[in-house]
Write a protein that holds these residues in place. Structure first.
Motif, PDB file in Angstrom:
ATOM      1  N   LEU A 129       0.811  -1.215   0.000  1.00 38.32           N
ATOM      2  CA  LEU A 129       0.000   0.000   0.000  1.00 38.32           C
ATOM      3  C   LEU A 129       0.852   1.277   0.000  1.00 38.32           C
ATOM      4  O   LEU A 129       0.348   2.369   0.206  1.00 38.32           O
ATOM      5  N   GLY A 130       2.149   1.085  -0.225  1.00 35.05           N
ATOM      6  CA  GLY A 130       3.033   2.249  -0.360  1.00 35.05           C
ATOM      7  C   GLY A 130       3.234   3.006   0.937  1.00 35.05           C
ATOM      8  O   GLY A 130       3.406   4.226   0.938  1.00 35.05           O
ATOM      9  N   LEU A 131       3.201   2.277   2.063  1.00 30.11           N
ATOM     10  CA  LEU A 131       3.450   2.916   3.356  1.00 30.11           C
ATOM     11  C   LEU A 131       4.921   2.712   3.703  1.00 30.11           C
ATOM     12  O   LEU A 131       5.344   1.586   3.982  1.00 30.11           O
ATOM     13  N   ALA A 132       5.680   3.801   3.661  1.00 28.96           N
ATOM     14  CA  ALA A 132       7.114   3.684   3.932  1.00 28.96           C
ATOM     15  C   ALA A 132       7.338   3.513   5.436  1.00 28.96           C
ATOM     16  O   ALA A 132       6.783   4.258   6.232  1.00 28.96           O
ATOM     17  N   LEU A 133       8.136   2.509   5.776  1.00 32.95           N
ATOM     18  CA  LEU A 133       8.418   2.240   7.193  1.00 32.95           C
ATOM     19  C   LEU A 133       9.914   2.339   7.423  1.00 32.95           C
ATOM     20  O   LEU A 133      10.685   1.511   6.941  1.00 32.95           O
ATOM     21  N   PHE A 139      10.061   1.132  15.100  1.00 33.72           N
ATOM     22  CA  PHE A 139      10.231   1.057  16.559  1.00 33.72           C
ATOM     23  C   PHE A 139       9.085   1.783  17.266  1.00 33.72           C
ATOM     24  O   PHE A 139       8.505   1.264  18.231  1.00 33.72           O
ATOM     25  N   ALA A 140       8.754   2.963  16.734  1.00 36.21           N
ATOM     26  CA  ALA A 140       7.650   3.733  17.332  1.00 36.21           C
ATOM     27  C   ALA A 140       6.342   2.951  17.234  1.00 36.21           C
ATOM     28  O   ALA A 140       5.547   2.938  18.179  1.00 36.21           O
ATOM     29  N   LEU A 214       0.135   6.860  16.445  1.00 31.20           N
ATOM     30  CA  LEU A 214       0.597   5.915  15.422  1.00 31.20           C
ATOM     31  C   LEU A 214       0.610   6.582  14.047  1.00 31.20           C
ATOM     32  O   LEU A 214       1.600   6.489  13.300  1.00 31.20           O
ATOM     33  N   ARG A 215      -0.487   7.264  13.730  1.00 27.26           N
ATOM     34  CA  ARG A 215      -0.553   7.933  12.425  1.00 27.26           C
ATOM     35  C   ARG A 215       0.497   9.040  12.344  1.00 27.26           C
ATOM     36  O   ARG A 215       1.118   9.241  11.299  1.00 27.26           O
ATOM     37  N   GLY A 216       0.679   9.748  13.470  1.00 29.64           N
ATOM     38  CA  GLY A 216       1.679  10.817  13.497  1.00 29.64           C
ATOM     39  C   GLY A 216       3.081  10.270  13.290  1.00 29.64           C
ATOM     40  O   GLY A 216       3.861  10.807  12.497  1.00 29.64           O
ATOM     41  N   ALA A 217       3.398   9.179  13.972  1.00 30.53           N
ATOM     42  CA  ALA A 217       4.744   8.588  13.871  1.00 30.53           C
ATOM     43  C   ALA A 217       5.000   8.089  12.450  1.00 30.53           C
ATOM     44  O   ALA A 217       6.095   8.269  11.907  1.00 30.53           O
ATOM     45  N   LEU A 218       3.986   7.473  11.839  1.00 34.71           N
ATOM     46  CA  LEU A 218       4.181   6.925  10.488  1.00 34.71           C
ATOM     47  C   LEU A 218       4.273   8.034   9.436  1.00 34.71           C
ATOM     48  O   LEU A 218       4.878   7.840   8.388  1.00 34.71           O
TER      49      LEU A 218
END
Lengths: 264, 244
Positions: A129-133, A139-140, A214-218
Motif C-alpha cells: 500500500l506504499g506505506l514507507a516504514l 520502533f515507534a 501511530l498515524r503521526g509517527a508513520l
C-alpha cells in the motif's frame, strides 16, 4: 511492592503456558496471525474502493490498532470470566496479594499477543500500500501498539468486571465494545467527520490517542505530538485500571458477604 | 422461545453487530465524501453476519455436544449426525435473519438511499444466501468433530471468503488471477442478487444469481455430508470422538 512484582512475574510465566495451551504455536502461526492479515486486506480493499490509496493506508493503520484492541477485549474479558467458571475466584480473594495484579500477570501473554497481532498485518500490508516504514518508525509502531494493548487491557478488565456480574454475556460485551470503539476511535472513520459528542466520547476510549500517535509517527510527525498521544493513551489506560480495581473490589466484597463468590 | 432463552447472548450478538458494522461502513463512505457508495456497502455486514452465524453455530453445536459428552451418542444414533447439526445451524440462521429488516431500518435511519425495487429478488437472495450458509456451517462442523482446535482455523477462513465474494466492494478490485475463484463462492452470486434488486432484476440475471447460489449451496451440502461421514468414521476408528 515486592510481593506484587513476584506475583506479576510468576503469573506472567503461567500466562505464556496458558496462552499456548489455547493457541498452540502451529495453530497460532497458521490460523491466528493470517486472520489479522486477511482482515487488513479486506478493509484496505474496501477503503481503496471507497476513496483510493490514501484511504487504504488509513485503513491499514486503523486495522493494526483494531486487531490489537479487539483481541485484548475478546481474550482478556473471557480470561477474567473464566476465573469464575474454574472456581478460582475464592482463591484470588483468599490470597494476600491484589487480585488485579494476579489477573494482569495472567494476561501478559495476551497483551503481547495483542501488540504482535496488530503489528504483523501492518508490516505485511505496508509494502503493497506504499506505506514507507523506516527503522525509527517501526520502533515507534511497536512501542505505540504495546501502549494501545495496555490501555485496551485495562478497558477489558472493566468489561470483565461487568461480565462477572452478567454471566454468559462477556462475548456480547467485548464484541459490542469493540464495534463501538471502532466507530469512535478513528480506526476506519476519520474522527473529524464524526459529530462533536462522538469525538468527545472517543477521547476517553482506548486506542483513540494511540492511533493518533501511530498515524503521526508513520507520517513523520513531530515527536512531541507523538509523545503527547502516547501519554494520553497511557492516562486513559490508567483511568480504566483504577475503575477496574474499584469494580473488582466492590464485586468481591459483595459476593463475599453474600457467600456467592463461586456463583455470583 | 426455549432456544432464544438458551442462546440469548448469541442472539443479541446477531441482533446488534450487523447493524453497527453497517453503520461503520456507511460512515467510512460518508466520511470519505462518497455518499454514492453508501447503498453499495450497507448490505455487506448483513451477508457477512449470516455466513458468520452459520460457522459460529456449527462450532457451538459440536463443542457443546463434546462438552456434554453427547457427541458419542450423536454418532451412535441411527440418523446421520449431519441432520441434527443442520437443525441447530438452521435455528441460529433463522434468528440471525432479524439482521435483514434491521439493516434496512438502519440504512433508512442513517439516510442511506437504499431502494429495494424488486423485493422478490431481494428475498430470494437472502434465502439462498441463508441456505448456502447452512451448508458452509455443515462443512465447518465436520472440522470441529475432527479437532476442537479447528475453531481457530474456521475463523481464519471468514475474511478470505468475504474478499473473494466482493461482499463490500466489486470483485473487479481484486487481482485478475484471483477473480475466477469468486465464482465458486455462493455469497458472490447472492450478494450480487441483493444489489441488483435496487432496480427490477432482469430474468436472466435473477436466475443466474439465484441458480448459482443454490447450486453451489447444494455442492457445499454434498461436501459437508461427505466430510462429516468421513470424519465420523475416522474418529470412531481412532477412538477420539469425545476428546479430539
Amino acid at each position: 511492592v515486592i510481593d506484587s512484582s513476584r506475583i506479576l512475574r510468576r503469573a506472567a510465566v503461567i500466562s505464556v503456558g496458558d496462552f499456548f495451551a489455547v493457541f498452540p504455536l502451529r495453530t497460532y502461526l497458521i490460523a491466528w496471525i493470517p486472520r489479522g492479515v486477511f482482515q487488513m486486506a479486506f478493509y484496505a480493499l474496501l477503503a481503496q474502493f471507497i476513496a483510493g490509496p490514501e484511504f487504504a493506508r488509513f485503513a491499514l493503520v486503523g486495522t493494526a490498532a483494531q486487531v490489537t484492541y479487539q483481541s485484548l477485549f475478546t481474550i482478556a474479558t473471557s480470561t477474567v470470566v473464566r476465573e469464575q467458571g474454574s472456581g478460582t475466584i475464592p482463591l484470588l480473594v483468599a490470597a494476600p496479594g491484589s487480585a488485579l495484579v494476579a489477573l494482569t500477570g495472567r494476561s501478559v501473554a495476551t497483551i503481547a499477543n495483542g501488540a504482535l497481532s496488530g503489528l504483523l498485518p501492518l508490516l505485511a500490508g505496508a509494502p503493497f500500500l506504499g506505506l514507507a516504514l523506516t527503522a525509527p518508525g517501526a520502533f515507534a509502531v511497536v512501542v505505540i501498539l504495546v501502549v494501545v494493548a495496555l490501555s485496551a487491557y485495562a478497558f477489558a478488565l472493566v468489561l470483565g468486571g461487568i461480565g462477572l456480574r452478567w454471566r454468559g454475556y462477556h462475548n456480547v460485551l467485548s464484541s459490542l465494545a469493540g464495534t463501538a470503539v471502532t466507530i469512535l476511535c478513528g480506526a476506519y472513520i476519520p474522527r473529524s467527520t464524526l459529530p462533536d459528542w462522538a469525538q468527545a466520547l472517543g477521547e476517553v476510549l482506548p486506542a483513540t490517542h494511540g492511533l493518533e500517535a501511530l498515524r503521526g509517527a508513520l507520517a513523520g510527525g513531530a515527536i512531541d505530538g507523538v509523545l503527547r498521544g502516547v501519554g494520553a493513551e497511557l492516562l486513559v489506560g490508567a483511568a480504566y485500571l483504577v475503575l477496574a480495581e474499584l469494580s473488582f473490589r466492590f464485586f468481591l466484597s459483595r459476593a463475599r458477604s453474600a457467600g456467592t463468590l463461586d456463583f455470583h | 422461545m426455549q432456544l432464544v432463552g438458551e442462546r440469548l447472548p448469541s442472539f443479541l450478538l446477531s441482533f446488534a453487530i450487523s447493524p453497527i458494522v453497517a453503520i461503520i461502513y456507511v460512515l467510512m463512505a460518508r466520511g470519505a465524501g462518497r455518499p454514492d457508495l453508501e447503498a453499495f456497502v450497507v448490505l455487506s455486514p448483513m451477508a457477512v453476519g449470516l455466513w458468520g452465524t452459520a460457522t459460529l453455530a456449527a462450532g457451538e453445536a459440536i463443542s457443546s455436544e463434546r462438552a456434554n459428552a453427547t457427541l458419542e451418542l450423536l454418532v451412535a444414533a441411527p440418523l446421520p449426525p449431519a441432520i441434527p447439526v443442520i437443525g441447530r445451524i438452521t435455528a441460529s440462521i433463522a434468528m440471525a435473519l432479524i439482521s435483514v429488516p434491521e439493516t434496512l431500518l438502519v440504512a433508512r435511519l442513517a439516510g442511506v438511499h437504499l431502494t429495494v425495487a424488486d423485493p422478490i429478488a431481494f428475498a430470494a437472495g437472502v434465502l439462498a444466501l441463508a441456505f448456502s450458509s447452512i451448508a458452509v456451517g455443515l462443512i465447518t462442523a465436520s472440522t470441529y468433530v475432527l479437532a476442537n482446535g479447528a475453531r481457530l482455523y474456521s475463523n481464519l477462513l471468514g475474511f478470505p471468503f468475504f474478499i473473494l465474494a466482493g461482499v463490500a466492494f466489486p470483485i473487479t478490485v481484486l487481482p485478475n488471477w484471483i477473480q475466477p475463484l469468486s465464482s465458486v463462492v455462493s455469497m458472490t452470486w447472492a450478494v450480487d442478487l441483493l444489489r441488483q434488486s435496487a432496480t427490477k432484476v432482469p430474468g436472466e440475471i435473477f436466475w443466474r444469481d439465484l441458480g448459482m447460489t443454490v447450486v453451489l449451496g447444494v455442492v457445499y451440502f454434498a461436501i459437508g455430508f461427505w466430510l462429516l461421514r468421513h470424519v465420523e468414521r475416522r474418529v470412531r476408528f481412532d477412538g477420539t470422538i469425545g476428546n479430539a
